[in-house]
Scaffold this motif. Structure first.
Motif, mmCIF file in Angstrom:
data_model
loop_
_atom_site.group_PDB
_atom_site.id
_atom_site.type_symbol
_atom_site.label_atom_id
_atom_site.label_comp_id
_atom_site.label_asym_id
_atom_site.label_seq_id
_atom_site.Cartn_x
_atom_site.Cartn_y
_atom_site.Cartn_z
ATOM 1 N N GLY A 13 -4.894 -17.064 -5.451
ATOM 2 C CA GLY A 13 -3.719 -16.201 -5.494
ATOM 3 C C GLY A 13 -3.671 -15.231 -4.336
ATOM 4 N N ALA A 14 -4.823 -14.605 -4.028
ATOM 5 C CA ALA A 14 -4.878 -13.648 -2.916
ATOM 6 C C ALA A 14 -4.663 -14.346 -1.578
ATOM 7 N N ALA A 15 -5.244 -15.546 -1.407
ATOM 8 C CA ALA A 15 -5.108 -16.275 -0.138
ATOM 9 C C ALA A 15 -3.663 -16.700 0.108
ATOM 10 N N VAL A 16 -2.986 -17.170 -0.937
ATOM 11 C CA VAL A 16 -1.576 -17.552 -0.802
ATOM 12 C C VAL A 16 -0.717 -16.321 -0.512
ATOM 13 N N ALA A 17 -1.009 -15.192 -1.181
ATOM 14 C CA ALA A 17 -0.262 -13.954 -0.938
ATOM 15 C C ALA A 17 -0.411 -13.501 0.512
ATOM 16 N N PRO B 45 6.973 -6.912 -5.249
ATOM 17 C CA PRO B 45 5.803 -6.116 -4.859
ATOM 18 C C PRO B 45 4.747 -5.987 -5.946
ATOM 19 N N THR B 46 5.176 -5.867 -7.211
ATOM 20 C CA THR B 46 4.189 -5.714 -8.292
ATOM 21 C C THR B 46 3.380 -6.994 -8.494
ATOM 22 N N VAL B 47 4.040 -8.157 -8.310
ATOM 23 C CA VAL B 47 3.312 -9.432 -8.417
ATOM 24 C C VAL B 47 2.307 -9.547 -7.277
ATOM 25 N N HIS B 48 2.749 -9.194 -6.074
ATOM 26 C CA HIS B 48 1.866 -9.204 -4.904
ATOM 27 C C HIS B 48 0.667 -8.292 -5.135
ATOM 28 N N LEU B 49 0.946 -7.060 -5.590
ATOM 29 C CA LEU B 49 -0.137 -6.104 -5.849
ATOM 30 C C LEU B 49 -1.074 -6.612 -6.931
ATOM 31 N N PHE C 45 -5.137 1.309 -7.551
ATOM 32 C CA PHE C 45 -3.992 0.409 -7.422
ATOM 33 C C PHE C 45 -2.726 0.993 -8.057
ATOM 34 N N LEU C 46 -2.872 1.671 -9.185
ATOM 35 C CA LEU C 46 -1.704 2.157 -9.901
ATOM 36 C C LEU C 46 -1.043 3.352 -9.226
ATOM 37 N N LYS C 47 -1.765 4.077 -8.378
ATOM 38 C CA LYS C 47 -1.208 5.281 -7.767
ATOM 39 C C LYS C 47 -0.583 5.031 -6.394
ATOM 40 N N GLN C 48 -0.529 3.779 -5.927
ATOM 41 C CA GLN C 48 -0.056 3.503 -4.579
ATOM 42 C C GLN C 48 1.467 3.415 -4.498
ATOM 43 N N ASP C 49 1.994 3.772 -3.331
ATOM 44 C CA ASP C 49 3.404 3.605 -3.002
ATOM 45 C C ASP C 49 3.558 2.259 -2.295
ATOM 46 N N LEU C 50 4.134 1.275 -2.991
ATOM 47 C CA LEU C 50 4.184 -0.089 -2.471
ATOM 48 C C LEU C 50 5.092 -0.233 -1.254
ATOM 49 N N GLU D 252 5.126 1.682 1.368
ATOM 50 C CA GLU D 252 4.460 2.115 2.594
ATOM 51 C C GLU D 252 2.996 1.696 2.564
ATOM 52 N N LEU D 253 2.800 0.399 2.370
ATOM 53 C CA LEU D 253 1.444 -0.063 2.097
ATOM 54 C C LEU D 253 1.202 -1.432 2.706
ATOM 55 N N ASP D 254 0.008 -1.605 3.304
ATOM 56 C CA ASP D 254 -0.465 -2.943 3.683
ATOM 57 C C ASP D 254 -1.157 -3.490 2.431
ATOM 58 N N VAL D 255 -0.374 -4.146 1.585
ATOM 59 C CA VAL D 255 -0.857 -4.513 0.248
ATOM 60 C C VAL D 255 -2.104 -5.377 0.299
ATOM 61 N N ASN D 256 -2.207 -6.252 1.297
ATOM 62 C CA ASN D 256 -3.335 -7.187 1.360
ATOM 63 C C ASN D 256 -4.649 -6.544 1.793
ATOM 64 N N ASN D 257 -4.627 -5.285 2.175
ATOM 65 C CA ASN D 257 -5.856 -4.607 2.620
ATOM 66 C C ASN D 257 -6.067 -3.330 1.813
ATOM 67 N N PRO D 258 -6.739 -3.409 0.661
ATOM 68 C CA PRO D 258 -6.933 -2.229 -0.188
ATOM 69 C C PRO D 258 -7.737 -1.110 0.466
ATOM 70 N N SER D 259 -8.488 -1.415 1.525
ATOM 71 C CA SER D 259 -9.244 -0.343 2.186
ATOM 72 C C SER D 259 -8.322 0.631 2.917
ATOM 73 N N LEU D 260 -7.045 0.252 3.105
ATOM 74 C CA LEU D 260 -6.076 1.144 3.739
ATOM 75 C C LEU D 260 -5.275 1.942 2.709
#
Length: 326
Positions: free
Chosen positions: A77-81, A93-97, A159-164, A166-174
């Protein structure tokens, strides 16, 4: 590099990165297939093994269950996203997250489970009497529940507190607090596993020098499991090093380094079960008999000698008869 016209949402399709990510996806799907089969076989070997203590069996089953979940569901799922994001496809965005969250949480839990394995192996070698208490099934379940449950809870909050928007969703370290979490629950377990493994090997090496030559030449099932777990820890450290550096440097997900390093890092999801089974004579023989029923294979006894036993087609193999209890 070729770049197409911007798509809606100010996203530019980089054809060069798309080709790389498409190739990476092929490798990652192959990794998932091999990893799913390998972790499933590892769980089968562990559940059917009667020569391993319940505490260690629980730890290893938890570790390979996380690998099975990652290979079967989370990593595909993550690789396809990631590929869809590079191609600038618009999706919820919520499905992606959710896809990224499932993979990140499962992978981080697996890292921490590996660190706990290293600590337990160190305790078993250095303080065998205390290990008898620590390896009680209830104690193992509580410790793993606290550590892995804490990892899940921390990531869920992040994850729940992020603003989708303004986010690089695929990189949680950001994410906001994402890098701190990478330091706390990804880098720290790596350091703990490394220190525990080095200390364990040092103690084992010292003890072997004080043993007789005959004792050194008799690897028991316990030593095989220790060795297999030790190799797993080393492989994980080698593959995870560049990965954690990448995230701590804050490299975005639409970068060639991010794509290549994640392909290399994710190889360990398939290598771990292969190494675990391959380095354990009893489990290796069990899998070979499953794949090739009726073949003749050497049976290692706990005295270090080997004999040939022919298992008839459709017969039941009992490779757990040899070796000492772990």
């Amino acid at each position: 590099m070729e770049t197409s016209n911007p798509t809606p949402g100010a996203c530019n399709v980089d054809a060069f990165l798309v080709r790389w990510k498409a190739g990476a996806l092929g490798v990652e799907i192959a990794t998932c297939i091999v990893g799913s089969v390998g972790s499933g076989l590892s769980l089968w070997c562990l559940v059917s093994c009667k020569r391993i203590k319940s505490g260690m069996k629980l730890q290893l089953c938890l570790f390979f269950s996380l690998l099975f979940l990652i290979n079967l569901v989370a990593m595909p799922g993550a690789a396809v996203a990631e590929l869809l994001a590079v191609q600038c496809h618009q999706f919820t965005p919520t499905v992606h997250l959710g896809q990224v969250a499932l993979y990140t949480i499962a992978a981080t839990m697996e890292r921490n489970a590996c660190a706990l394995l290293a600590v337990y192996r160190f305790a078993a070698v250095c303080w065998p009497h205390k290990y008898q208490v620590l390896s009680h099934q209830l104690v193992v379940a509580v410790l793993n529940g606290i550590v892995l449950g804490g990892v899940m809870l921390l990531w869920l909050v992040v994850f729940l507190k992020q603003d989708l928007d303004e986010l690089d969703v695929n990189n949680p370290s950001l994410y906001d607090m994402g890098r701190e979490l990478y330091f706390g629950i990804l880098l720290t377990p790596m350091v703990v596993a490394f220190v525990a493994y080095v200390a364990m090997i040092s103690v084992i090496t010292y003890r072997k020098h004080s043993m007789g030559e005959q004792e050194r030449e008799r690897p028991s099932m316990r030593e095989q499991v220790y060795f297999a777990v030790g190799v797993l820890i080393v492989i994980n450290l080698l593959l995870d090093g560049p990965h954690i550096i990448l995230h701590l440097m804050g490299i975005p997900s639409k970068d060639l380094a991010f794509i290549v390093i994640h392909v290399v890092y994710r190889l360990h999801f398939a290598l771990d079960p292969i190494i675990f089974i391959g380095l354990n004579a009893q489990y290796r023989r069990k899998v070979l008999l499953l794949a090739l029923p009726g073949c003749s294979l050497p049976v290692a006894s706990n005295t270090g000698e080997s004999s040939i036993r022919r298992i008839p087609a459709g017969g039941v193999a009992r490779p757990d008869d040899a070796g000492s209890t772990v």
